[in-house]
Design a protein around this motif. Structure first.
Motif, short mmCIF file in Angstrom:
data_model
loop_
_atom_site.label_atom_id
_atom_site.label_comp_id
_atom_site.label_asym_id
_atom_site.label_seq_id
_atom_site.Cartn_x
_atom_site.Cartn_y
_atom_site.Cartn_z
N MET A 85 0.82 -1.20 0.00
CA MET A 85 0.00 0.00 0.00
C MET A 85 0.86 1.26 0.00
O MET A 85 0.55 2.22 -0.69
N LYS A 130 -5.77 3.31 -1.41
CA LYS A 130 -4.87 2.32 -1.99
C LYS A 130 -5.16 0.93 -1.44
O LYS A 130 -4.89 -0.08 -2.10
N SER A 131 -5.74 0.85 -0.24
CA SER A 131 -6.08 -0.46 0.32
C SER A 131 -7.08 -1.20 -0.57
O SER A 131 -7.03 -2.42 -0.67
N VAL A 134 -5.03 -2.67 -3.47
CA VAL A 134 -4.31 -3.87 -3.02
C VAL A 134 -5.27 -5.04 -2.90
O VAL A 134 -4.98 -6.16 -3.34
#
Length: 149
Positions: A85, A130-131, A134
């Protein structure tokens, strides 16, 4: 039990409402220096402790412990996922699988938990969206529909 359920429902609703996945464009740039291993701050300051205490004041230690027991990954895989991340270092398939086993709600709630802490809040605006990136990459690569080797 009622407070625990309410805590988990609050985390779930906050997760689903606050950061829609389609609203984030990943610029591909690492959030922190990818040449260094992530360091978890060990020094404590009164300011950080006060901030973190106020942040979680409404939740009992029992509720937080229950949440962490349900959602926390192994230390190595948690660090591996957070390096992806923050530093664009690809997580291992084994760590992606561990994250997928915990579930998306846990993954997003844990990201929100860690990035709301004083030591990591500076990264929250980019790391929490961004999590989702991912999660989607791990799901695509090692999820139930991924081709077998």
């Amino acid at each position: 039990m009622g407070k625990t359920l309410m805590f988990l429902m609050t985390l779930f609703i906050t997760t689903m409402v606050t950061y829609p996945t389609r609203a984030y464009e990943d610029d591909g740039e690492p959030i922190v220096d990818p040449n260094n291993r992530l360091q978890i701050p060990v020094g404590e300051s009164p300011e950080a402790n006060d901030y973190n205490r106020k942040l979680f004041k409404g939740y009992s230690g029992r509720d937080l412990k229950h949440f962490l027991n349900m959602c926390m990954m192994s230390w190595e895989c948690g660090l591996d996922i957070y390096e992806e991340m923050l530093q664009n270092k690809r997580s291992s398939d084994a760590c992606c699988l561990e994250m997928l086993e915990k579930g998306k709600d846990c993954h997003i709630a844990m990201a929100r938990f860690w990035f709301s802490l004083y030591e990591f809040k500076q990264y929250a605006s980019r790391a929490i969206p961004k999590s989702y990136v991912v999660w989607n990459r791990c799901y695509r690569d090692v999820g139930p529909h991924a081709p077998s080797a």
